[in-house]
Design a protein around this motif. Structure first.
Motif, PDB file in Angstrom:
ATOM      1  N   LYS A 249      80.322 108.292  35.442  1.00 15.98           N
ATOM      2  CA  LYS A 249      81.416 107.801  36.283  1.00 15.98           C
ATOM      3  C   LYS A 249      82.048 108.925  37.101  1.00 15.98           C
ATOM      4  O   LYS A 249      82.509 108.705  38.222  1.00 15.98           O
ATOM      5  CB  LYS A 249      82.468 107.113  35.408  1.00 15.98           C
ATOM      6  N   ARG A 250      82.057 110.127  36.551  1.00 15.53           N
ATOM      7  CA  ARG A 250      82.640 111.252  37.302  1.00 15.53           C
ATOM      8  C   ARG A 250      81.858 111.528  38.584  1.00 15.53           C
ATOM      9  O   ARG A 250      82.415 112.023  39.567  1.00 15.53           O
ATOM     10  CB  ARG A 250      82.701 112.506  36.441  1.00 15.53           C
ATOM     11  N   ASP A 251      80.552 111.201  38.581  1.00 16.71           N
ATOM     12  CA  ASP A 251      79.762 111.420  39.793  1.00 16.71           C
ATOM     13  C   ASP A 251      80.152 110.446  40.895  1.00 16.71           C
ATOM     14  O   ASP A 251      80.129 110.792  42.081  1.00 16.71           O
ATOM     15  CB  ASP A 251      78.261 111.300  39.493  1.00 16.71           C
ATOM     16  N   TYR A 252      80.496 109.220  40.517  1.00 22.23           N
ATOM     17  CA  TYR A 252      81.000 108.278  41.516  1.00 22.23           C
ATOM     18  C   TYR A 252      82.286 108.822  42.134  1.00 22.23           C
ATOM     19  O   TYR A 252      82.487 108.765  43.354  1.00 22.23           O
ATOM     20  CB  TYR A 252      81.276 106.912  40.881  1.00 22.23           C
ATOM     21  N   ILE A 253      83.165 109.361  41.292  1.00 20.25           N
ATOM     22  CA  ILE A 253      84.438 109.897  41.787  1.00 20.25           C
ATOM     23  C   ILE A 253      84.194 111.118  42.671  1.00 20.25           C
ATOM     24  O   ILE A 253      84.869 111.308  43.689  1.00 20.25           O
ATOM     25  CB  ILE A 253      85.360 110.240  40.606  1.00 20.25           C
ATOM     26  N   LEU A 270      88.347 104.904  32.208  1.00 17.64           N
ATOM     27  CA  LEU A 270      88.142 106.299  32.560  1.00 17.64           C
ATOM     28  C   LEU A 270      88.628 107.210  31.442  1.00 17.64           C
ATOM     29  O   LEU A 270      89.651 106.948  30.804  1.00 17.64           O
ATOM     30  CB  LEU A 270      88.886 106.648  33.847  1.00 17.64           C
ATOM     31  N   ASP A 271      87.903 108.310  31.235  1.00 20.03           N
ATOM     32  CA  ASP A 271      88.358 109.354  30.328  1.00 20.03           C
ATOM     33  C   ASP A 271      89.328 110.262  31.075  1.00 20.03           C
ATOM     34  O   ASP A 271      89.339 110.291  32.314  1.00 20.03           O
ATOM     35  CB  ASP A 271      87.156 110.156  29.816  1.00 20.03           C
ATOM     36  N   PRO A 272      90.153 111.031  30.356  1.00 22.94           N
ATOM     37  CA  PRO A 272      91.131 111.906  31.019  1.00 22.94           C
ATOM     38  C   PRO A 272      90.553 112.822  32.101  1.00 22.94           C
ATOM     39  O   PRO A 272      91.163 112.933  33.183  1.00 22.94           O
ATOM     40  CB  PRO A 272      91.731 112.693  29.856  1.00 22.94           C
ATOM     41  N   LEU A 278      90.202 111.954  39.824  1.00 20.38           N
ATOM     42  CA  LEU A 278      90.648 110.898  40.727  1.00 20.38           C
ATOM     43  C   LEU A 278      92.021 111.244  41.311  1.00 20.38           C
ATOM     44  O   LEU A 278      92.276 111.063  42.513  1.00 20.38           O
ATOM     45  CB  LEU A 278      90.707 109.569  39.966  1.00 20.38           C
ATOM     46  N   LEU A 279      92.899 111.779  40.469  1.00 25.52           N
ATOM     47  CA  LEU A 279      94.230 112.168  40.914  1.00 25.52           C
ATOM     48  C   LEU A 279      94.167 113.305  41.933  1.00 25.52           C
ATOM     49  O   LEU A 279      94.869 113.284  42.956  1.00 25.52           O
ATOM     50  CB  LEU A 279      95.075 112.589  39.708  1.00 25.52           C
ATOM     51  N   LEU A 280      93.334 114.310  41.666  1.00 26.79           N
ATOM     52  CA  LEU A 280      93.230 115.456  42.568  1.00 26.79           C
ATOM     53  C   LEU A 280      92.753 115.035  43.961  1.00 26.79           C
ATOM     54  O   LEU A 280      93.085 115.672  44.957  1.00 26.79           O
ATOM     55  CB  LEU A 280      92.277 116.503  41.982  1.00 26.79           C
ATOM     56  N   LYS A 281      91.989 113.976  44.019  1.00 27.39           N
ATOM     57  CA  LYS A 281      91.506 113.472  45.306  1.00 27.39           C
ATOM     58  C   LYS A 281      92.484 112.477  45.938  1.00 27.39           C
ATOM     59  O   LYS A 281      92.253 112.010  47.056  1.00 27.39           O
ATOM     60  CB  LYS A 281      90.147 112.782  45.121  1.00 27.39           C
TER      61      LYS A 281
END
Length: 332
Positions: A249-253, A270-272, A278-281
């Motif tokens: 999932k991190r790769d999608y983000i 989502l994991d932390p 996601l927040l940083l983006k």
């Protein structure tokens, strides 16, 4: 006049193979704001599969139930409050999950869930575009106001949902990137339109690197994905055509541009570290359930606008539908 009809009934949750064909189902009678439709065609959709499997939408269904949400047919009768339709009109629409019934000879449909089928759109094409088109339209225009120049990543572009998503996005001037997992899917997508900016071959290319290369490391404005493998689910049981577990999932983000959006029709958590990225983006995840339009009558005006626009695009050749198979009611 016949008082019974034929239909396909689900008596226990499992899958669509559990649906039983019956010949003695009582023929429905329209309520004051309902239209009785003699069914000519219906689509087998993701919603039907999820209901049959006991998924999220099944909470609205009381068994036994006639399956089917997408309906195309002819007006046979109507209630006294119906003003926009007359007997013999060619119509199509989508039923809410709490009142399925398209897999039958007749079905009653609320008038605010029906539109007139254009003469240039065949019964089969209309049945094939309804739910996939509603989902695509919602993602592109109601989740994100897609405009010319937006970059959109459509996962699994050779699927029914992906195929319509791509065409809608292109019709609104978006830049489209999509994925394929087999050579057959890759060739199909390459032949769909010269307007697709890139087809990523997941069997040979690094997913994130390919997206970053195509977007000059900016990422995509919108990522649309209907099928995500959930925790504990293996690719063999997921409704997908490639090994989704190989794409974290991190790769999608990572593929999202700043302020980008990931639209999904699947429950996910989502994991932390993923939430932090996601927040940083300043990006977001938006959940899409196309049945929301049907379960909220106050949204009927928008629903009818979407269906009419989809059918108009089909009639003008802006959307082509892909029909994998057709079969008779007895074989549902």
């Amino acid at each position: 006049m016949a008082t019974t009809m034929r239909g396909a009934v689900l008596s226990a949750f499992g899958d669509l193979d559990a649906v039983e064909f019956r010949k003695d189902i009582p023929k429905p009678k329209p309520g004051t704001e309902e239209v009785l439709v003699r069914v000519k065609a219906c689509g087998v959709t993701d919603t039907d599969k999820r209901i049959a499997a006991g998924g999220l939408q099944s909470r609205f269904v009381t068994l036994p139930a006639i399956m089917g949400v997408d309906v195309v047919g002819t007006v046979e009768d109507f209630g006294k409050e119906v003003q926009d339709f007359k007997i013999g009109d060619e119509v199509c629409g989508i039923l809410a999950a709490d009142r399925t019934g398209a897999f039958a000879e007749y079905v009653c449909v609320p008038q605010y869930q029906l539109v007139t089928r254009p003469s240039l759109v065949s019964e089969e094409d209309a049945a094939a575009v309804l739910t996939p088109g509603l989902r695509a339209y919602t993602a592109l225009q109601y989740k994100m106001k897609t405009m010319a120049g937006d970059t959109i990543l459509v996962m699994n572009g050779a699927s029914t949902n992906g195929y319509i998503l791509i065409q809608l996005a292109l019709s609104w001037g978006a830049k489209v990137i999509t994925t394929a997992s087999t050579s057959a899917e890759f060739n199909f997508l390459q032949g769909l339109s010269t307007q697709i900016d890139r087809v990523i071959d997941l069997s040979s290319e690094n997913f994130v690197n390919a997206v970053m290369e195509e977007t000059n490391s900016m990422g995509v404005d919108l990522l649309i994905h209907s099928d995500v493998v959930k925790f504990g689910e293996t690719p063999s049981t997921a409704t997908c055509t490639f090994d989704l577990s190989s794409i974290p999932k991190r790769d999608y983000i990572k593929c999202l541009a700043p302020q980008g959006m990931w639209v999904t029709s699947t429950e996910l958590q989502l994991d932390p570290p993923e939430s932090k990225l996601l927040l940083l983006k300043s990006a977001s995840i938006s959940f899409l359930c196309d049945q929301t339009w049907l379960l909220a009558p106050s949204q009927s005006g928008r629903l009818l606008h979407i269906l009419n626009d989809l059918l108009d695009k089909v009639s003008r050749g802006l959307i082509r539908v892909k029909i994998a198979q057709t079969f008779s009611l007895e074989r549902v």
